[in-house]
Enzyme design. Structure first.
Site, PDB file in Angstrom:
ATOM      1  N   GLY A  32       1.022  -1.361   0.180  1.00  0.00           N
ATOM      2  CA  GLY A  32       0.002  -0.055  -0.226  1.00  0.00           C
ATOM      3  C   GLY A  32       0.415   1.165  -0.141  1.00  0.00           C
ATOM      4  N   GLY A  33       2.287   1.399  -0.436  1.00  0.00           N
ATOM      5  CA  GLY A  33       2.788   2.463  -0.137  1.00  0.00           C
ATOM      6  C   GLY A  33       2.848   3.249  -1.272  1.00  0.00           C
ATOM      7  N   THR A  92       0.045   4.877  -1.956  1.00  0.00           N
ATOM      8  CA  THR A  92      -1.232   6.180  -1.044  1.00  0.00           C
ATOM      9  C   THR A  92      -0.594   6.542  -0.232  1.00  0.00           C
ATOM     10  N   GLY A  93      -1.149   7.730   0.809  1.00  0.00           N
ATOM     11  CA  GLY A  93      -1.674   7.752   2.381  1.00  0.00           C
ATOM     12  C   GLY A  93       0.231   7.925   3.634  1.00  0.00           C
ATOM     13  N   PHE A 117     -14.023  -0.084   6.159  1.00  0.00           N
ATOM     14  CA  PHE A 117     -14.884   0.982   6.102  1.00  0.00           C
ATOM     15  C   PHE A 117     -15.610   1.201   7.206  1.00  0.00           C
ATOM     16  N   SER A 155     -22.857  -7.381   4.886  1.00  0.00           N
ATOM     17  CA  SER A 155     -22.704  -9.269   4.448  1.00  0.00           C
ATOM     18  C   SER A 155     -22.241 -10.251   4.840  1.00  0.00           C
ATOM     19  N   TYR A 177      -7.562   0.097  18.408  1.00  0.00           N
ATOM     20  CA  TYR A 177      -8.648  -0.356  18.310  1.00  0.00           C
ATOM     21  C   TYR A 177      -7.995  -1.632  18.091  1.00  0.00           C
ATOM     22  N   PRO A 229      -1.272   3.803  14.755  1.00  0.00           N
ATOM     23  CA  PRO A 229      -1.206   5.013  14.950  1.00  0.00           C
ATOM     24  C   PRO A 229      -3.326   6.127  15.057  1.00  0.00           C
TER      25      PRO A 229
HETATM   26  C1  HXC Z   1     -20.965  -2.605   3.984  1.00  0.00           C
HETATM   27  C2  HXC Z   1     -19.531  -2.575   2.527  1.00  0.00           C
HETATM   28  C3  HXC Z   1     -19.349  -1.684   2.118  1.00  0.00           C
HETATM   29  C4  HXC Z   1     -19.983  -0.385   3.037  1.00  0.00           C
HETATM   30  C5  HXC Z   1     -17.821  -2.293   0.902  1.00  0.00           C
HETATM   31  N1  HXC Z   1     -18.941  -2.932   1.834  1.00  0.00           N
HETATM   32  N2  HXC Z   1     -18.416  -1.413   1.032  1.00  0.00           N
HETATM   33  N3  HXC Z   1     -20.232  -2.697   3.574  1.00  0.00           N
HETATM   34  N4  HXC Z   1     -20.513  -1.277   4.030  1.00  0.00           N
HETATM   35  N5  HXC Z   1     -19.601   1.139   3.407  1.00  0.00           N
HETATM   36  C6  HXC Z   1     -18.661  -4.958   1.678  1.00  0.00           C
HETATM   37  C7  HXC Z   1     -20.175  -5.488   0.755  1.00  0.00           C
HETATM   38  O1  HXC Z   1     -20.988  -6.278   1.750  1.00  0.00           O
HETATM   39  C8  HXC Z   1     -19.624  -6.101  -0.150  1.00  0.00           C
HETATM   40  O2  HXC Z   1     -20.230  -7.441  -0.501  1.00  0.00           O
HETATM   41  C9  HXC Z   1     -18.102  -6.310   0.261  1.00  0.00           C
HETATM   42  O3  HXC Z   1     -17.542  -5.169   1.131  1.00  0.00           O
HETATM   43  C10 HXC Z   1     -17.094  -6.534  -1.084  1.00  0.00           C
HETATM   44  O4  HXC Z   1     -17.251  -5.046  -1.209  1.00  0.00           O
HETATM   45  P1  HXC Z   1     -16.249  -4.943  -2.650  1.00  0.00           P
HETATM   46  O5  HXC Z   1     -16.470  -2.775  -3.034  1.00  0.00           O
HETATM   47  O6  HXC Z   1     -16.708  -5.106  -3.830  1.00  0.00           O
HETATM   48  O7  HXC Z   1     -15.138  -4.715  -2.393  1.00  0.00           O
HETATM   49  P2  HXC Z   1     -13.392  -3.756  -2.946  1.00  0.00           P
HETATM   50  O8  HXC Z   1     -13.878  -3.838  -4.261  1.00  0.00           O
HETATM   51  O9  HXC Z   1     -12.634  -5.615  -2.759  1.00  0.00           O
HETATM   52  O10 HXC Z   1     -12.845  -3.226  -2.026  1.00  0.00           O
HETATM   53  C11 HXC Z   1     -12.601  -3.163  -1.083  1.00  0.00           C
HETATM   54  C12 HXC Z   1     -12.993  -2.206  -0.155  1.00  0.00           C
HETATM   55  C13 HXC Z   1     -12.717  -0.962  -0.355  1.00  0.00           C
HETATM   56  C14 HXC Z   1     -12.042  -2.483   1.698  1.00  0.00           C
HETATM   57  C15 HXC Z   1     -14.729  -2.490   0.219  1.00  0.00           C
HETATM   58  O11 HXC Z   1     -13.045   0.300   0.470  1.00  0.00           O
HETATM   59  C16 HXC Z   1     -11.141  -0.510  -0.563  1.00  0.00           C
HETATM   60  O12 HXC Z   1     -11.051  -1.335  -1.812  1.00  0.00           O
HETATM   61  N6  HXC Z   1     -10.101  -0.155   0.196  1.00  0.00           N
HETATM   62  C17 HXC Z   1      -9.271  -0.150   0.604  1.00  0.00           C
HETATM   63  C18 HXC Z   1      -8.139   1.717   0.982  1.00  0.00           C
HETATM   64  C19 HXC Z   1      -9.169   1.093   1.904  1.00  0.00           C
HETATM   65  O13 HXC Z   1     -10.063   0.813   2.680  1.00  0.00           O
HETATM   66  N7  HXC Z   1      -8.034   2.574   2.754  1.00  0.00           N
HETATM   67  C20 HXC Z   1      -8.518   2.662   4.626  1.00  0.00           C
HETATM   68  C21 HXC Z   1      -7.791   2.197   5.204  1.00  0.00           C
HETATM   69  S1  HXC Z   1      -7.938   3.283   7.209  1.00  0.00           S
HETATM   70  P3  HXC Z   1     -20.949  -7.607  -0.945  1.00  0.00           P
HETATM   71  O14 HXC Z   1     -21.834  -9.061  -0.565  1.00  0.00           O
HETATM   72  O15 HXC Z   1     -22.297  -6.286  -0.849  1.00  0.00           O
HETATM   73  O16 HXC Z   1     -20.733  -8.047  -2.245  1.00  0.00           O
HETATM   74  C22 HXC Z   1      -7.519   2.044   8.460  1.00  0.00           C
HETATM   75  C23 HXC Z   1      -8.286   2.990   9.535  1.00  0.00           C
HETATM   76  C24 HXC Z   1      -8.337   2.373  10.917  1.00  0.00           C
HETATM   77  O17 HXC Z   1      -7.576   0.808   8.164  1.00  0.00           O
HETATM   78  C25 HXC Z   1      -8.296   3.721  12.112  1.00  0.00           C
HETATM   79  C26 HXC Z   1      -8.538   5.137  11.630  1.00  0.00           C
HETATM   80  C27 HXC Z   1      -8.563   5.990  12.793  1.00  0.00           C
HETATM   81  P1  NAP Z   2      -4.901   4.086   2.414  1.00  0.00           P
HETATM   82  O1  NAP Z   2      -4.233   5.486   1.731  1.00  0.00           O
HETATM   83  O2  NAP Z   2      -6.278   3.849   1.689  1.00  0.00           O
HETATM   84  O3  NAP Z   2      -3.860   2.694   2.429  1.00  0.00           O
HETATM   85  C1  NAP Z   2      -4.598   1.498   1.368  1.00  0.00           C
HETATM   86  C2  NAP Z   2      -3.245   1.036   1.221  1.00  0.00           C
HETATM   87  O4  NAP Z   2      -4.206  -0.054   0.837  1.00  0.00           O
HETATM   88  C3  NAP Z   2      -3.850   1.636  -0.281  1.00  0.00           C
HETATM   89  O5  NAP Z   2      -2.638   1.745  -0.961  1.00  0.00           O
HETATM   90  C4  NAP Z   2      -3.826   0.256  -1.253  1.00  0.00           C
HETATM   91  O6  NAP Z   2      -3.653   0.666  -2.616  1.00  0.00           O
HETATM   92  C5  NAP Z   2      -3.889  -1.040  -0.234  1.00  0.00           C
HETATM   93  N1  NAP Z   2      -4.275  -2.091  -0.929  1.00  0.00           N
HETATM   94  C6  NAP Z   2      -5.613  -2.450  -0.293  1.00  0.00           C
HETATM   95  N2  NAP Z   2      -6.135  -3.818  -1.173  1.00  0.00           N
HETATM   96  C7  NAP Z   2      -4.556  -4.130  -0.952  1.00  0.00           C
HETATM   97  C8  NAP Z   2      -4.750  -5.942  -1.506  1.00  0.00           C
HETATM   98  N3  NAP Z   2      -5.517  -6.521  -1.301  1.00  0.00           N
HETATM   99  N4  NAP Z   2      -3.513  -5.757  -2.108  1.00  0.00           N
HETATM  100  C9  NAP Z   2      -2.256  -5.043  -1.969  1.00  0.00           C
HETATM  101  N5  NAP Z   2      -2.722  -3.312  -1.570  1.00  0.00           N
HETATM  102  C10 NAP Z   2      -3.827  -3.457  -1.040  1.00  0.00           C
HETATM  103  O7  NAP Z   2      -4.920   4.147   3.382  1.00  0.00           O
HETATM  104  P2  NAP Z   2      -4.329   4.957   4.837  1.00  0.00           P
HETATM  105  O8  NAP Z   2      -5.379   5.656   5.268  1.00  0.00           O
HETATM  106  O9  NAP Z   2      -2.851   5.299   4.437  1.00  0.00           O
HETATM  107  O10 NAP Z   2      -4.078   3.387   5.537  1.00  0.00           O
HETATM  108  C11 NAP Z   2      -2.915   2.641   5.469  1.00  0.00           C
HETATM  109  C12 NAP Z   2      -2.343   1.832   6.890  1.00  0.00           C
HETATM  110  O11 NAP Z   2      -2.339   2.827   7.794  1.00  0.00           O
HETATM  111  C13 NAP Z   2      -3.430   1.171   7.077  1.00  0.00           C
HETATM  112  O12 NAP Z   2      -2.770  -0.585   8.030  1.00  0.00           O
HETATM  113  C14 NAP Z   2      -4.455   1.334   8.270  1.00  0.00           C
HETATM  114  O13 NAP Z   2      -5.511   0.453   8.394  1.00  0.00           O
HETATM  115  C15 NAP Z   2      -3.272   2.160   9.289  1.00  0.00           C
HETATM  116  N6  NAP Z   2      -4.540   2.992  10.041  1.00  0.00           N
HETATM  117  C16 NAP Z   2      -4.714   4.723   9.501  1.00  0.00           C
HETATM  118  C17 NAP Z   2      -4.902   5.450   9.860  1.00  0.00           C
HETATM  119  C18 NAP Z   2      -5.328   6.917   9.351  1.00  0.00           C
HETATM  120  O14 NAP Z   2      -5.581   8.228  10.206  1.00  0.00           O
HETATM  121  N7  NAP Z   2      -5.316   7.515   8.193  1.00  0.00           N
HETATM  122  C19 NAP Z   2      -4.961   5.439  11.271  1.00  0.00           C
HETATM  123  C20 NAP Z   2      -4.502   4.091  11.961  1.00  0.00           C
HETATM  124  C21 NAP Z   2      -4.296   3.113  10.915  1.00  0.00           C
HETATM  125  P3  NAP Z   2      -4.893  -0.473  -3.823  1.00  0.00           P
HETATM  126  O15 NAP Z   2      -6.244  -0.039  -3.457  1.00  0.00           O
HETATM  127  O16 NAP Z   2      -4.018   0.267  -4.658  1.00  0.00           O
HETATM  128  O17 NAP Z   2      -4.628  -2.466  -4.063  1.00  0.00           O
END
Ligand code: HXC
Ligand code: NAP
Length: 290
Positions: free
Chosen positions: A21-22, A24-25, A104, A112, A154, A195
Site C-alpha cells: 500500500g506504498g 497512497t496515504g 469501512f 453481508s 482498536y 496510529p
Molecule cells: C457495508 C460494505 C461497504 C460499506 C463494501 N462493503 N463497502 N458493506 N458498508 N460501506 C462490503 C460489501 O458487503 C461487499 O460484499 C464487500 O464489502 C466487498 O465490497 P467490494 O466493494 O466489492 O470490495 P473491493 O472492491 O474489493 O474493495 C475493498 C474495500 C474498499 C475494502 C471495500 O474499501 C477498498 O478497496 N479499500 C482499500 C483502501 C482502504 O480501505 N483504506 C482505508 C484504510 S483506513 P457484497 O456481499 O455486498 O458483495 C484504516 C484506518 C483505521 O484502516 C483507523 C482509523 C483511525
Molecule cells: P490508504 O491510503 O487507503 O492505504 C491503503 C492501501 O492499501 C492503498 O494503497 C491500497 O491500494 C492498498 N491495498 C488495499 N487492498 C490491497 C490489496 N488487496 N493488496 C495490496 N494492496 C492493497 O489508507 P491509509 O490511511 O494510508 O492507511 C494505511 C495504513 O494505516 C492502514 O494499515 C490503515 O489501517 C492504517 N491506519 C491508518 C489510520 C489513519 O488515520 N489514516 C489510522 C490507523 C491506522 P490499492 O487500492 O491500489 O490496492
C-alpha cells in the site's frame, strides 16, 4: 506544528524496504522518508497506474530508487512474484512494512457475510502472506531483517462499527508479538505502530464521510487537540525499521496524541466542566464531608 525529519542522513542507506500500500496515504509518506534516508523502496498494491505515478513522483522528490509492483496481498503467488522482482532489481530485501488495508464503517448487522472476508483477507491474511513469503526468504538466506506492521489502537480495545477491521488488526498484532519471539533466533525483528487519526484520502472517505464528520468531530477525542502529521509517523517508522532500534522487538508503539487513553479513562470527559462548576461542586462536596 510542522514535524521535522528526525533520523541522521543515510540512516537507512543500503536497505531495501517493501511497503505494501506504498502508493497512497501513510504508506507513501513512510516510503518518501525511507528514500530520503537512503533506502531503496518497493511499493506494491492492486492499482498499477497509482503505483507508477507515485513511484515517478517519489523518485523525483527524493532522488531514490522505487520499484512499483502490482500485487494483491491476498494472493500468495503475486507476493512471490513481487519478491522475485525486488531481488532482480535490488539484489536484496531488508524490511517489510505491512501497511496495506481495507476498511469501512458500518453497523455490524448491516454487513453481508462477505464483508468480513473482504477486510480480513486484505489486512490479516495479506499481512500474513507477505510476512511468510519474505520470512522464508530471509531464513533461507540467513539474513537479518525486520517487519513493521501498521495496526490501530482498536486492535486491543476493539471498536464498534469496524468489527472486521478490529478483528483483523488484533490478529496482526498477535502475529507481531508471536513472531517477535519465534523469529528472533533468525535475526528477524517484528514490531508494530498503532496510529490514531492521520488524515488520508483512503481513510477519510471511508471512515469519516462528511455527514459523519459534521456530527462527530474526531479532533475532540484527541487530548493534544489535532490530527497526526504524516512526518511524525514516518519518523517513528524509520526509527523502528532502522538499526537504531535493533533491540526493539515485539513492541507496538501508539502514536495517537493520547486518543485511546482519553476514551478509556473514566473521568477524562470532565475536562469539559467549567471552573465555576468545579467551584460549586467542591463547595458542595466539602460541605457534605465537613
Ligand atoms: C457495508 C460494505 C461497504 C460499506 C463494501 N462493503 N463497502 N458493506 N458498508 N460501506 C462490503 C460489501 O458487503 C461487499 O460484499 C464487500 O464489502 C466487498 O465490497 P467490494 O466493494 O466489492 O470490495 P473491493 O472492491 O474489493 O474493495 C475493498 C474495500 C474498499 C475494502 C471495500 O474499501 C477498498 O478497496 N479499500 C482499500 C483502501 C482502504 O480501505 N483504506 C482505508 C484504510 S483506513 P457484497 O456481499 O455486498 O458483495 C484504516 C484506518 C483505521 O484502516 C483507523 C482509523 C483511525
Ligand atoms: P490508504 O491510503 O487507503 O492505504 C491503503 C492501501 O492499501 C492503498 O494503497 C491500497 O491500494 C492498498 N491495498 C488495499 N487492498 C490491497 C490489496 N488487496 N493488496 C495490496 N494492496 C492493497 O489508507 P491509509 O490511511 O494510508 O492507511 C494505511 C495504513 O494505516 C492502514 O494499515 C490503515 O489501517 C492504517 N491506519 C491508518 C489510520 C489513519 O488515520 N489514516 C489510522 C490507523 C491506522 P490499492 O487500492 O491500489 O490496492
Amino acid at each position: 506544528m510542522k514535524a521535522e525529519p528526525m533520523l541522521k542522513e543515510d540512516a537507512l542507506k543500503g536497505k531495501t524496504i517493501v511497503v505494501t500500500g506504498g502508493g497512497t496515504g501513510l504508506g507513501r509518506s513512510m516510503t518518501k522518508y525511507f528514500l530520503e534516508l537512503g533506502a531503496n523502496a518497493v511499493i506494491c498494491s492492486r492499482k498499477q497506474d497509482v503505483l507508477e505515478k507515485a513511484a515517478e513522483e517519489l523518485m523525483q522528490e527524493t532522488g531514490g530508487q522505487v520499484l512499483p509492483v502490482a500485487c494483491d496481498v491476498r494472493k500468495y503467488n503475486e507476493i512471490e512474484a513481487m519478491l522475485k522482482a525486488t531481488l532482480d532489481k535490488f539484489g536484496r530485501v531488508d524490511v517489510l512494512v505491512n501497511n496495506a488495508a481495507g476498511n469501512f464503517v458500518s453497523p455490524t448487522e448491516r454487513l453481508s457475510h462477505k464483508a468480513f472476508d473482504v477486510i480480513t483477507d486484505i489486512v490479516l491474511k495479506g499481512s500474513y502472506n507477505c510476512t511468510l513469503a519474505l520470512g522464508k526468504h530471509w531464513i533461507e538466506q540467513k539474513q537479518e531483517a525486520n517487519i513493521l506492521n501498521i495496526v490501530t489502537t482498536y486492535a486491543w480495545t476493539g471498536s464498534g462499527y469496524v468489527v472486521p477491521s478490529a478483528c483483523a488488526k488484533a490478529g496482526v498484532l498477535a502475529m507481531t508479538r508471536s513472531l517477535a519471539s519465534e523469529w528472533a533466533k533468525y535475526g528477524i525483528r517484528s514490531n508494530a505502530i498503532a496510529p490514531g487519526p492521520f488524515p488520508t484520502e483512503g481513510a477519510w472517505t471511508r471512515l469519516f464521510p462528511k455527514q459523519l464528520a459534521d456530527k462527530l468531530d474526531p479532533v475532540k477525542r484527541i487530548p493534544v487537540g489535532r490530527f497526526g502529521e504524516h512526518q511524525e509517523l514516518a519518523n517513528l517508522a524509520a526509527y523502528l525499521v532502522s538499526d537504531y532500534a535493533a533491540f526493539v522487538n515485539g513492541e507496538v508503539v501508539t502514536i495517537d496524541g493520547g486518543e485511546w487513553l482519553y476514551g478509556a479513562g473514566e473521568f477524562n470527559a470532565f475536562d469539559q466542566i467549567p471552573q465555576e462548576m468545579w467551584d460549586a461542586m467542591e463547595k458542595q462536596m466539602r460541605g457534605k464531608q465537613g
